[in-house]
Design an enzyme around this catalytic site. Sequence first.
Site, PDB file in Angstrom:
ATOM      1  N   LYS A   1       0.792  -1.189   0.047  1.00  0.00           N
ATOM      2  CA  LYS A   1      -0.018  -0.034   0.128  1.00  0.00           C
ATOM      3  C   LYS A   1       1.020   1.287   0.128  1.00  0.00           C
ATOM      4  O   LYS A   1       0.565   2.181  -0.900  1.00  0.00           O
ATOM      5  CB  LYS A   1      -0.889  -0.043   1.287  1.00  0.00           C
ATOM      6  CG  LYS A   1      -1.904  -1.000   1.325  1.00  0.00           C
ATOM      7  CD  LYS A   1      -3.032  -0.920   2.473  1.00  0.00           C
ATOM      8  CE  LYS A   1      -2.293  -1.030   3.808  1.00  0.00           C
ATOM      9  NZ  LYS A   1      -1.593  -2.252   4.158  1.00  0.00           N
TER      10      LYS A   1
ATOM     11  N   ARG B   1      -9.754   0.979   8.825  1.00  0.00           N
ATOM     12  CA  ARG B   1      -9.154  -0.463   9.269  1.00  0.00           C
ATOM     13  C   ARG B   1     -10.440  -1.261   9.842  1.00  0.00           C
ATOM     14  O   ARG B   1     -10.186  -2.492  10.107  1.00  0.00           O
ATOM     15  CB  ARG B   1      -8.012  -0.498  10.002  1.00  0.00           C
ATOM     16  CG  ARG B   1      -6.663  -0.800   9.239  1.00  0.00           C
ATOM     17  CD  ARG B   1      -5.592  -0.356  10.117  1.00  0.00           C
ATOM     18  NE  ARG B   1      -4.607  -1.399  10.011  1.00  0.00           N
ATOM     19  CZ  ARG B   1      -3.393  -0.864   9.209  1.00  0.00           C
ATOM     20  NH1 ARG B   1      -3.303   0.286   8.862  1.00  0.00           N
ATOM     21  NH2 ARG B   1      -2.419  -1.391   9.159  1.00  0.00           N
TER      22      ARG B   1
ATOM     23  N   ARG C   1      11.016  -6.456   4.583  1.00  0.00           N
ATOM     24  CA  ARG C   1      11.085  -4.996   4.998  1.00  0.00           C
ATOM     25  C   ARG C   1      11.689  -4.500   6.117  1.00  0.00           C
ATOM     26  O   ARG C   1      12.359  -3.647   6.524  1.00  0.00           O
ATOM     27  CB  ARG C   1       9.473  -4.466   4.843  1.00  0.00           C
ATOM     28  CG  ARG C   1       9.398  -3.098   5.042  1.00  0.00           C
ATOM     29  CD  ARG C   1       7.881  -2.572   4.847  1.00  0.00           C
ATOM     30  NE  ARG C   1       6.922  -2.970   5.794  1.00  0.00           N
ATOM     31  CZ  ARG C   1       5.486  -3.060   5.778  1.00  0.00           C
ATOM     32  NH1 ARG C   1       5.089  -2.498   4.820  1.00  0.00           N
ATOM     33  NH2 ARG C   1       4.882  -3.667   6.788  1.00  0.00           N
TER      34      ARG C   1
ATOM     35  N   ARG D   1      11.165  -1.123  11.917  1.00  0.00           N
ATOM     36  CA  ARG D   1       9.919  -1.222  12.630  1.00  0.00           C
ATOM     37  C   ARG D   1       9.953  -2.488  13.265  1.00  0.00           C
ATOM     38  O   ARG D   1      10.136  -3.555  12.980  1.00  0.00           O
ATOM     39  CB  ARG D   1       8.799  -1.262  11.627  1.00  0.00           C
ATOM     40  CG  ARG D   1       8.183   0.206  10.976  1.00  0.00           C
ATOM     41  CD  ARG D   1       7.422  -0.010   9.881  1.00  0.00           C
ATOM     42  NE  ARG D   1       6.158  -0.586  10.294  1.00  0.00           N
ATOM     43  CZ  ARG D   1       4.985  -0.720   9.491  1.00  0.00           C
ATOM     44  NH1 ARG D   1       4.856  -0.173   8.263  1.00  0.00           N
ATOM     45  NH2 ARG D   1       3.919  -1.337  10.045  1.00  0.00           N
TER      46      ARG D   1
ATOM     47  N   ARG E   1      -0.913  -9.422  13.343  1.00  0.00           N
ATOM     48  CA  ARG E   1      -1.553  -8.306  12.167  1.00  0.00           C
ATOM     49  C   ARG E   1      -2.466  -8.851  11.372  1.00  0.00           C
ATOM     50  O   ARG E   1      -3.455  -8.237  10.927  1.00  0.00           O
ATOM     51  CB  ARG E   1      -0.363  -7.514  11.901  1.00  0.00           C
ATOM     52  CG  ARG E   1       0.365  -6.435  12.805  1.00  0.00           C
ATOM     53  CD  ARG E   1       1.761  -5.893  12.331  1.00  0.00           C
ATOM     54  NE  ARG E   1       1.651  -5.264  11.402  1.00  0.00           N
ATOM     55  CZ  ARG E   1       2.710  -4.910  10.584  1.00  0.00           C
ATOM     56  NH1 ARG E   1       3.835  -5.378  10.651  1.00  0.00           N
ATOM     57  NH2 ARG E   1       2.531  -4.201   9.304  1.00  0.00           N
TER      58      ARG E   1
END
Length: 190
Positions: free
Chosen positions: A14, A89, A128, A134, A146
């Site tokens: 995204k 969300r 990532r 993160r 998640r």
Amino acid sequence: MLNLILFGPPGSGKGTQAALLVEKYKLLHISTGDMFRYELSNNTELGQLAKSYIDKGQLVPDSVTISMLRKRVEDNPDVGGIIFDGFPRTVAQAEALDVLLDDMGTSVSYLISLDVPDAEITERILLRGKTSGRSDDNDPEIIAKRISVYKSETTPVFDYYAEEGKSLKINGVGSIEEIFERICEEVDTL
Ligand code: AMP
């Protein structure tokens, strides 16, 4: 106004696609995840609160997320359009967004959902995580949480906009350019 919701599971691309779309269609990019991380980097109260949820792979409560989002939209009254990345969300967030846009005399144009299989998502997030810094991208347990929160709380948002004929599914597997082209093909026919 062209108001797009970029939708899909964590790690579906995204953020990457939003950056390209913003450039091409001159939209304001609003990523609630980025906003929470910005608050956290400034060690604000909101950042600390968000961290307690982000670190568990849970959603930040709707009331907090919606008021932050509302403020960002209201602070930018003159934009030609907005791309919402990682918001809404939950169905409650979608309902709040509809009210907010309605008050501005506009509405959601389309929800574009990036379709990527679970196994590939996990791989992408872990990759990532090596560079994103993160903490929620580095722990397989948080990643699994998640994805499960996405399935239970977030996928109903796709159905919510599908009822109005506004939800589109795009194949999210391929190169960044290929996926961008698929999205643009849809946006250009709107
Ligand atoms: P993201 O960068 O979109 O993957 O978001 C990272 C984390 O921020 C999520 O796992 C949630 O904990 C929180 N978050 C981001 N956007 C929202 C939202 N719209 N509602 C609730 N929590 C959110």
